[in-house]
Design an enzyme around this catalytic site. Structure first.
Site, PDB file in Angstrom:
ATOM      1  CB  THR A 208      49.735  33.270  37.346  1.00 23.22           C
ATOM      2  OG1 THR A 208      49.418  32.820  36.036  1.00 23.22           O
ATOM      3  CG2 THR A 208      51.034  34.028  37.313  1.00 23.22           C
TER       4      THR A 208
ATOM      5  CD1 TRP B 234      39.546  55.121  34.347  1.00 19.46           C
ATOM      6  CD2 TRP B 234      38.584  53.218  33.685  1.00 19.46           C
ATOM      7  NE1 TRP B 234      40.173  54.711  33.196  1.00 19.46           N
ATOM      8  CE2 TRP B 234      39.603  53.549  32.763  1.00 19.46           C
ATOM      9  CE3 TRP B 234      37.838  52.058  33.468  1.00 19.46           C
ATOM     10  CZ2 TRP B 234      39.902  52.759  31.660  1.00 19.46           C
ATOM     11  CZ3 TRP B 234      38.142  51.275  32.361  1.00 19.46           C
ATOM     12  CH2 TRP B 234      39.152  51.633  31.470  1.00 19.46           C
TER      13      TRP B 234
ATOM     14  CD  GLU C 124      52.599  37.239  37.983  1.00 19.69           C
ATOM     15  OE1 GLU C 124      52.053  37.170  39.104  1.00 19.69           O
ATOM     16  OE2 GLU C 124      51.958  37.178  36.920  1.00 19.69           O
TER      17      GLU C 124
ATOM     18  CE  LYS D 266      36.888  54.239  29.030  1.00 20.96           C
ATOM     19  NZ  LYS D 266      37.737  54.128  27.861  1.00 20.96           N
TER      20      LYS D 266
HETATM   21  P1  ADP Z   1      46.054  35.499  39.610  1.00 22.82           P
HETATM   22  O1  ADP Z   1      46.526  36.814  39.046  1.00 22.82           O
HETATM   23  O2  ADP Z   1      46.049  34.440  38.595  1.00 22.82           O
HETATM   24  O3  ADP Z   1      44.795  35.604  40.450  1.00 22.82           O
HETATM   25  P2  ADP Z   1      47.675  35.678  41.967  1.00 22.82           P
HETATM   26  O4  ADP Z   1      47.233  34.750  42.997  1.00 22.82           O
HETATM   27  O5  ADP Z   1      49.111  35.914  41.806  1.00 22.82           O
HETATM   28  O6  ADP Z   1      47.161  35.097  40.626  1.00 22.82           O
HETATM   29  O7  ADP Z   1      46.876  37.021  42.211  1.00 22.82           O
HETATM   30  C1  ADP Z   1      47.435  38.291  42.178  1.00 22.82           C
HETATM   31  C2  ADP Z   1      46.340  39.308  42.102  1.00 22.82           C
HETATM   32  O8  ADP Z   1      45.461  39.209  43.222  1.00 22.82           O
HETATM   33  C3  ADP Z   1      46.818  40.735  42.142  1.00 22.82           C
HETATM   34  O9  ADP Z   1      47.261  41.172  40.877  1.00 22.82           O
HETATM   35  C4  ADP Z   1      45.581  41.476  42.623  1.00 22.82           C
HETATM   36  O10 ADP Z   1      44.677  41.744  41.557  1.00 22.82           O
HETATM   37  C5  ADP Z   1      44.932  40.489  43.544  1.00 22.82           C
HETATM   38  N1  ADP Z   1      45.235  40.806  44.951  1.00 22.82           N
HETATM   39  C6  ADP Z   1      46.139  40.232  45.751  1.00 22.82           C
HETATM   40  N2  ADP Z   1      46.091  40.760  46.995  1.00 22.82           N
HETATM   41  C7  ADP Z   1      45.126  41.711  46.973  1.00 22.82           C
HETATM   42  C8  ADP Z   1      44.589  42.628  47.944  1.00 22.82           C
HETATM   43  N3  ADP Z   1      45.019  42.655  49.209  1.00 22.82           N
HETATM   44  N4  ADP Z   1      43.625  43.472  47.528  1.00 22.82           N
HETATM   45  C9  ADP Z   1      43.161  43.462  46.256  1.00 22.82           C
HETATM   46  N5  ADP Z   1      43.608  42.618  45.317  1.00 22.82           N
HETATM   47  C10 ADP Z   1      44.581  41.750  45.660  1.00 22.82           C
END
Ligand code: ADP
Length: 551
Positions: free
Chosen positions: A192, A450, A337, A445
């Site tokens: 990640t 929220w 994931e 918050k």
């Molecule tokens: P990291 O969590 O380390 O940034 P990832 O690249 O796997 O690694 O990112 C996943 C996260 O990116 C998601 O949990 C979400 O928060 C965000 N994300 C992915 N696509 C979108 C989207 N279209 N809109 C909003 N958030 C997004």
């Protein structure tokens, strides 16, 4: 969670495992002359066909066998989107080993940690990344050889156990036959990006990757076909470029791999020259491209669709590409994931008669799940929340391409009650459209309630003088936390804080309006092109606190 029950009467269909090597074999047989175009480090273009790619992947698999790479062994890559990286995708996984794609934009210490944590036996790298490899090599003692992805290793200094890609291939012929093994075998490993903590390894299987590939080409997903020319701008080191090196090959699309130059001008040139119809990337990439075409007064002649995800796509960017340039913008949500695609936003039949503005708003959601992904939202106690488009809760998912545990951890350890907690907060509408309101860690918050930062950022980005905006929670003496907007203005534009705050009037509840605006030259970006809000939070943590009197 389910109990596996053996049937007294199994079906009598062939049991052919779903293996990644079959994708490239299929492309070689049915789309043998279809092109793969790569832009190299020096800007030159390399062209060959699926037939060539398959033959070289066979030779590379032969070379891996000669290096004694065995099933389950990890082979690391530090590489851009290019043909040698594609060959590694197929040769490593196809031979039963595990391709571990690594993000070169990570800090050297993090790189060494990841390479050691994964237990990589070999590391393939781009020539332009040699200084980085030189820095980390002394800390990666397990790696048996560092292999430069070039025709020779001339001029590369200070890297121990150095080998050369083309020299390894030259020793092999194309007689390698792809082995057949269990489809649950691991095929790829990706960490990640660590936006919210230490990187963790996600280990994909042949089965999960194949099912994700099948699902992602469907019309309501990426809608890929043999007539497309696909350019993955999202890097092959970041969740397998959202699966495009598999799905585009599976359908026999022409593939354009852009290398390291991802600025607007370089991308535009490739779009036009190669006739790209479909692309995919994070919002920041498209902001750069949109700026370029606007300032230069350019038009796209073939670019028809793009998938935007990885972080929330600002509606202003969607509208710009769609309305000014006729590019269909498909918003998608995913995570490392989740292989990564979990939802894609496309309309259903009952939306087609809606007024254009309602359709437009619907398409701003992160979308709906394809068959294969289940989702739900829950409150802090784990109770399921209604799908009414209003209740916001923790988003949980499950499915055959969703991680069950992180690399090296026991089965099921990433799950809560059989579901994977995404760490995102969202609503789901009655017809199944998921809308992310925030990451749990980015929520603001205020007075016990929220506030979602994404909505506020989207409103700020819709202001004509705003280039980029991040909304963060900062500690507040009365309300616990309040929103602060950190903004990059468009070049040559004037904008005062009060004018930007006035732009929020009537668009959100009064108490959602940020307390202040700070203008900056740029926002800190993480290694996958996402804004690093944790760094901004750190910088402005005292912004709304009373100054401590000096003694
Ligand atoms: P990291 O969590 O380390 O940034 P990832 O690249 O796997 O690694 O990112 C996943 C996260 O990116 C998601 O949990 C979400 O928060 C965000 N994300 C992915 N696509 C979108 C989207 N279209 N809109 C909003 N958030 C997004």
């Amino acid at each position: 969670m389910y109990q596996h029950v053996h049937s007294p009467l199994p079906g009598q269909m062939m049991r052919r495992p779903l293996l990644i090597s079959a994708i490239l074999r299929h492309a070689e047989r049915h789309f043998g002359t279809r092109e793969i175009v790569s832009r190299c480090d020096d800007g030159s273009l390399h062209r060959y066909t699926y037939r060539d790619c398959h033959a070289r992947a066979q030779r590379l698999a032969g070379a891996l066998a000669a290096l004694d790479v065995r099933m389950g062994d990890r082979v690391g890559t530090l590489a851009w989107n290019g043909y040698r990286h594609l060959e590694l995708y197929y040769a490593v996984s196809g031979s039963g080993a595990v391709i571990h794609t690594i993000n070169p934009r990570l800090h050297p210490e993090q790189l060494a940690f990841i390479i050691n944590d994964a237990g990589d036996d070999y590391l393939f790298f781009e020539r332009s990344l040699a200084p980085l490899v030189q820095a980390i090599a002394p800390h990666c003692t397990r790696v048996k050889a560092f292999i430069v992805m070039d025709k020779d290793a001339i001029g590369i200094k200070g890297i121990p156990r150095l080998a050369c890609y083309e020299e390894l291939l030259a020793e092999q012929d194309c007689s390698y036959t792809w082995p057949v093994f269990d489809e649950d075998a691991a095929c790829g490993l990706c960490y990640t990006s660590g936006t919210t903590g230490n990187p963790k390894g996600v280990l994909y299987s042949h089965r999960s990757t194949m099912l994700h590939s099948y699902a992602s080409v469907a019309p309501d997903m990426l809608n890929l076909s043999a007539r497309d020319c696909v350019m993955p701008v999202v890097p092959m080191f970041h969740v397998n470029a959202w699966g495009l090196p598999y799905s585009a090959v599976l359908v026999g699309a022409k593939l354009v791999l852009p290398g390291p130059a991802l600025d607007g001008a370089s991308l535009y040139q490739l779009f036009e020259q190669e006739g790209v119809t479909f692309s995919a990337g994070v919002p920041t990439i498209w902001l750069g491209l949109l700026n370029h075409v606007r300032t230069e007064g350019l038009r796209f002649s073939t670019f028809a669709r793009t998938v935007i995800g990885g972080s929330a796509c600002p509606p202003a960017l969607m509208d710009g590409l769609r309305e000014e340039y006729g590019v269909q913008v498909i918003h998608a949500f995913g995570m490392t994931e989740l292989s990564p695609i979990a939802t894609v936003c496309t309309l259903q039949a009952h939306h087609l008669d809606l007024p254009a503005d309602e359709q437009r708003q619907l398409l701003q959601a992160q979308g709906r799940v394809p068959f294969g992904v289940d989702m739900k939202i829950v409150d802090d106690d784990g109770a399921e929340l209604p799908w009414d488009g209003k209740a916001a809760g923790h988003l949980m998912v499950r499915g055959p391409w969703v991680a069950d545990a992180y690399f090296g951890q026991p089965p099921g350890s990433a799950l809560e009650g059989g579901w994977f907690p995404t760490g995102d907060v969202s609503t789901i509408s009655a017809d199944g459209y998921m809308r992310i309101t925030d990451r749990s860690k980015d929520l603001i918050k205020s007075g016990g309630e929220w506030i979602g930062s994404i909505d506020l950022e989207n409103i700020a980005m819709a202001h004509p003088a705003v280039q980029q905006a991040a909304c963060i929670a900062v500690p507040h003496p009365k309300w616990e936390e309040r929103p602060l907007l950190v903004v990059v203005r468009k070049a040559g534009c004037e904008l005062e804080p009060y004018a930007l705050l006035a732009h929020f009037n009537g668009k959100v509840a009064r108490w959602w309006i940020p307390d202040d605006v700070v203008f900056v030259d740029s926002l800190p970006m993480g290694p996958t092109g996402k804004i690093q809000k944790n760094r901004i939070r750190e910088q402005y943590r005292n912004h709304l606190m009373p100054a401590v009197p000096q003694l």
